[in-house]
Design an enzyme around this catalytic site. Structure first.
Site, PDB file in Angstrom:
ATOM      1  N   LYS A   1       0.809  -1.194   0.000  1.00 12.93           N
ATOM      2  CA  LYS A   1       0.000   0.000   0.000  1.00 12.93           C
ATOM      3  C   LYS A   1       0.851   1.255   0.000  1.00 12.93           C
ATOM      4  O   LYS A   1       0.362   2.342  -0.324  1.00 12.93           O
ATOM      5  CB  LYS A   1      -0.860   0.018   1.275  1.00 12.93           C
ATOM      6  CG  LYS A   1      -1.838  -1.108   1.378  1.00 12.93           C
ATOM      7  CD  LYS A   1      -2.515  -1.052   2.784  1.00 12.93           C
ATOM      8  CE  LYS A   1      -2.445  -2.428   3.347  1.00 12.93           C
ATOM      9  NZ  LYS A   1      -2.880  -2.527   4.734  1.00 12.93           N
ATOM     10  N   GLY A   2       2.117   1.120   0.412  1.00 10.02           N
ATOM     11  CA  GLY A   2       2.959   2.286   0.638  1.00 10.02           C
ATOM     12  C   GLY A   2       3.051   3.257  -0.525  1.00 10.02           C
ATOM     13  O   GLY A   2       3.065   4.468  -0.343  1.00 10.02           O
TER      14      GLY A   2
ATOM     15  N   GLU B   1       7.561   2.347  -6.271  1.00  8.55           N
ATOM     16  CA  GLU B   1       7.692   1.979  -4.857  1.00  8.55           C
ATOM     17  C   GLU B   1       7.795   3.237  -4.002  1.00  8.55           C
ATOM     18  O   GLU B   1       8.247   4.278  -4.479  1.00  8.55           O
ATOM     19  CB  GLU B   1       8.969   1.146  -4.649  1.00  8.55           C
ATOM     20  CG  GLU B   1       8.763  -0.355  -4.716  1.00  8.55           C
ATOM     21  CD  GLU B   1       8.038  -0.927  -3.497  1.00  8.55           C
ATOM     22  OE1 GLU B   1       7.331  -0.177  -2.795  1.00  8.55           O
ATOM     23  OE2 GLU B   1       8.187  -2.128  -3.253  1.00  8.55           O
ATOM     24  N   ASP B   2       7.396   3.125  -2.746  1.00  7.39           N
ATOM     25  CA  ASP B   2       7.619   4.244  -1.831  1.00  7.39           C
ATOM     26  C   ASP B   2       9.043   4.219  -1.296  1.00  7.39           C
ATOM     27  O   ASP B   2       9.683   5.253  -1.159  1.00  7.39           O
ATOM     28  CB  ASP B   2       6.602   4.235  -0.680  1.00  7.39           C
ATOM     29  CG  ASP B   2       6.544   2.902   0.045  1.00  7.39           C
ATOM     30  OD1 ASP B   2       7.020   1.891  -0.501  1.00  7.39           O
ATOM     31  OD2 ASP B   2       6.016   2.868   1.166  1.00  7.39           O
TER      32      ASP B   2
ATOM     33  N   ASP C   1      14.545  -0.627   0.648  1.00  3.97           N
ATOM     34  CA  ASP C   1      15.287  -0.780   1.902  1.00  3.97           C
ATOM     35  C   ASP C   1      16.324  -1.894   1.693  1.00  3.97           C
ATOM     36  O   ASP C   1      17.393  -1.637   1.135  1.00  3.97           O
ATOM     37  CB  ASP C   1      14.243  -1.104   2.983  1.00  3.97           C
ATOM     38  CG  ASP C   1      14.776  -1.085   4.397  1.00  3.97           C
ATOM     39  OD1 ASP C   1      15.996  -1.145   4.574  1.00  3.97           O
ATOM     40  OD2 ASP C   1      13.971  -1.026   5.332  1.00  3.97           O
TER      41      ASP C   1
ATOM     42  N   LYS D   1      17.059   3.767   0.847  1.00  2.00           N
ATOM     43  CA  LYS D   1      17.944   3.654   2.005  1.00  2.00           C
ATOM     44  C   LYS D   1      19.114   2.765   1.607  1.00  2.00           C
ATOM     45  O   LYS D   1      19.130   1.578   1.928  1.00  2.00           O
ATOM     46  CB  LYS D   1      17.194   2.970   3.163  1.00  2.00           C
ATOM     47  CG  LYS D   1      16.448   3.884   4.104  1.00  2.00           C
ATOM     48  CD  LYS D   1      15.960   3.050   5.287  1.00  2.00           C
ATOM     49  CE  LYS D   1      15.048   3.839   6.188  1.00  2.00           C
ATOM     50  NZ  LYS D   1      14.495   2.978   7.265  1.00  2.00           N
TER      51      LYS D   1
ATOM     52  N   PHE E   1      13.671   5.620  11.022  1.00  2.79           N
ATOM     53  CA  PHE E   1      12.316   5.091  10.883  1.00  2.79           C
ATOM     54  C   PHE E   1      11.414   6.186  10.324  1.00  2.79           C
ATOM     55  O   PHE E   1      11.027   7.095  11.048  1.00  2.79           O
ATOM     56  CB  PHE E   1      11.792   4.586  12.228  1.00  2.79           C
ATOM     57  CG  PHE E   1      10.711   3.562  12.063  1.00  2.79           C
ATOM     58  CD1 PHE E   1       9.576   3.841  11.317  1.00  2.79           C
ATOM     59  CD2 PHE E   1      10.841   2.303  12.631  1.00  2.79           C
ATOM     60  CE1 PHE E   1       8.585   2.894  11.141  1.00  2.79           C
ATOM     61  CE2 PHE E   1       9.852   1.347  12.458  1.00  2.79           C
ATOM     62  CZ  PHE E   1       8.724   1.644  11.712  1.00  2.79           C
ATOM     63  N   VAL E   2      11.111   6.099   9.033  1.00  7.24           N
ATOM     64  CA  VAL E   2      10.325   7.158   8.399  1.00  7.24           C
ATOM     65  C   VAL E   2       8.888   6.718   8.144  1.00  7.24           C
ATOM     66  O   VAL E   2       8.628   5.556   7.811  1.00  7.24           O
ATOM     67  CB  VAL E   2      10.971   7.653   7.086  1.00  7.24           C
ATOM     68  CG1 VAL E   2      12.251   8.399   7.369  1.00  7.24           C
ATOM     69  CG2 VAL E   2      11.217   6.514   6.113  1.00  7.24           C
TER      70      VAL E   2
ATOM     71  N   ASP F   1       3.991   3.675   6.584  1.00  7.14           N
ATOM     72  CA  ASP F   1       3.282   3.419   7.844  1.00  7.14           C
ATOM     73  C   ASP F   1       4.184   2.894   8.946  1.00  7.14           C
ATOM     74  O   ASP F   1       5.305   2.436   8.701  1.00  7.14           O
ATOM     75  CB  ASP F   1       2.192   2.369   7.611  1.00  7.14           C
ATOM     76  CG  ASP F   1       2.776   0.965   7.444  1.00  7.14           C
ATOM     77  OD1 ASP F   1       3.699   0.806   6.612  1.00  7.14           O
ATOM     78  OD2 ASP F   1       2.357   0.039   8.168  1.00  7.14           O
TER      79      ASP F   1
ATOM     80  N   ARG G   1      -0.035   6.791   7.265  1.00  4.78           N
ATOM     81  CA  ARG G   1       0.095   6.841   5.802  1.00  4.78           C
ATOM     82  C   ARG G   1      -0.480   8.135   5.239  1.00  4.78           C
ATOM     83  O   ARG G   1      -0.090   8.589   4.164  1.00  4.78           O
ATOM     84  CB  ARG G   1      -0.649   5.666   5.157  1.00  4.78           C
ATOM     85  CG  ARG G   1      -0.076   4.299   5.473  1.00  4.78           C
ATOM     86  CD  ARG G   1      -0.694   3.272   4.528  1.00  4.78           C
ATOM     87  NE  ARG G   1      -0.528   1.901   4.972  1.00  4.78           N
ATOM     88  CZ  ARG G   1       0.537   1.142   4.702  1.00  4.78           C
ATOM     89  NH1 ARG G   1       1.551   1.640   4.013  1.00  4.78           N
ATOM     90  NH2 ARG G   1       0.606  -0.102   5.127  1.00  4.78           N
TER      91      ARG G   1
HETATM   92  C1  PRP Z   1       7.659  -1.639   2.115  1.00 13.87           C
HETATM   93  C2  PRP Z   1       7.886  -0.864   0.837  1.00 13.87           C
HETATM   94  C3  PRP Z   1       8.543  -1.866  -0.061  1.00 13.87           C
HETATM   95  C4  PRP Z   1       9.326  -2.725   0.885  1.00 13.87           C
HETATM   96  C5  PRP Z   1      10.747  -2.277   0.870  1.00 13.87           C
HETATM   97  O1  PRP Z   1       6.444  -2.313   2.027  1.00 13.87           O
HETATM   98  O2  PRP Z   1       6.694  -0.382   0.283  1.00 13.87           O
HETATM   99  O3  PRP Z   1       7.600  -2.634  -0.771  1.00 13.87           O
HETATM  100  O4  PRP Z   1       8.761  -2.524   2.182  1.00 13.87           O
HETATM  101  O5  PRP Z   1      11.527  -3.039   1.745  1.00 13.87           O
HETATM  102  P1  PRP Z   1      12.707  -3.999   1.265  1.00 13.87           P
HETATM  103  O6  PRP Z   1      13.532  -3.240   0.281  1.00 13.87           O
HETATM  104  O7  PRP Z   1      13.460  -4.260   2.547  1.00 13.87           O
HETATM  105  O8  PRP Z   1      12.114  -5.237   0.694  1.00 13.87           O
HETATM  106  P2  PRP Z   1       5.698  -3.001   3.265  1.00 13.87           P
HETATM  107  O9  PRP Z   1       5.982  -4.459   3.235  1.00 13.87           O
HETATM  108  O10 PRP Z   1       6.022  -2.260   4.522  1.00 13.87           O
HETATM  109  O11 PRP Z   1       4.153  -2.870   2.883  1.00 13.87           O
HETATM  110  P3  PRP Z   1       3.236  -1.562   2.663  1.00 13.87           P
HETATM  111  O12 PRP Z   1       3.722  -0.899   1.401  1.00 13.87           O
HETATM  112  O13 PRP Z   1       1.856  -2.091   2.517  1.00 13.87           O
HETATM  113  O14 PRP Z   1       3.413  -0.673   3.875  1.00 13.87           O
END
Ligand code: PRP
Length: 180
Positions: A42-43, A98-99, A102, A130, A151-152, A158, A164
């Site tokens: 959802k991000g 993507e948001d 990481d 990141k 932690f953003v 979220d 969000r």
């Molecule tokens: C977050 C973000 C990416 C992923 C990045 O999603 O949107 O999809 O984590 O992390 P990574 O590079 O370590 O794989 P999340 O699983 O938190 O779901 P959301 O978007 O629904 O909050």
């Protein structure tokens, strides 16, 4: 400012300026094409909504939902498809939105499964990166901001499904997520 926030990391004005820049670059690079822009729920939903409105070319949109973290904020490397694309992407130019990138594990997995479906091209646009957290090398074609390992939340991001809707990107107070 919201009481759970330590500080603003990126203001709404800075986000807007960056998205306008990304929209222009993407529109130029995809000129004459009809890309399928894929938001990862959802991000990325908030970023996606603003990004496509900063594009001057015709685009089609679709969404995928994957789960990488569960309720914990630590990456497990386990990625599950919760919702797949509606579009057949064979021969299409796909732009993943993507948001945040990481560890890169989510994106790595997504790239693998989407490339196996025979698209003409697959590129990645992320609002936040990141780099210090990366566990696997993934190509990021368009990046809004490289940020430190804090932690953003906000602007789609979220903590336990909260924040969000905040219009800027914040660093969350440690006391809020301590003991995670
Ligand atoms: C977050 C973000 C990416 C992923 C990045 O999603 O949107 O999809 O984590 O992390 P990574 O590079 O370590 O794989 P999340 O699983 O938190 O779901 P959301 O978007 O629904 O909050």
């Amino acid at each position: 400012m919201h009481q759970d926030m330590e500080k603003i990391l990126i203001s709404a004005a800075e986000i807007k300026e960056k998205i306008d820049e990304l929209g222009r670059a993407i529109s130029r690079d995809y000129s004459g094409k009809y890309p399928l822009v894929v938001g990862i729920l959802k991000g990325a939903s908030v970023f996606m909504a603003d990004l496509i409105r900063a594009m001057s070319i015709d685009v089609q949109i679709d969404f995928m939902a994957v789960s990488s973290y569960g309720a914990s904020s630590k990456s497990t490397g386990v990625v599950r498809i919760l919702k797949d694309l509606e579009q057949n992407i064979e021969g299409r130019h796909v732009l993943i939105v993507e948001d945040i990138v990481d560890t890169g594990l989510t994106l790595n997995y997504l790239l693998e499964i989407l490339k196996a479906r025979g698209p003409a091209s697959v590129r990645v646009c992320t609002l936040l990166d990141k780099p210090s957290r990366r566990e696997i090398n993934v190509p990021v074609d368009y990046n809004g901001f490289s940020i430190p390992d804090e932690f953003v939340v906000g602007y789609g991001l979220d903590y336990r499904e909260k924040y969000r809707n905040l219009p800027e990107i914040y660093v969350l107070k440690k006391g809020v997520y301590k003991g995670r």
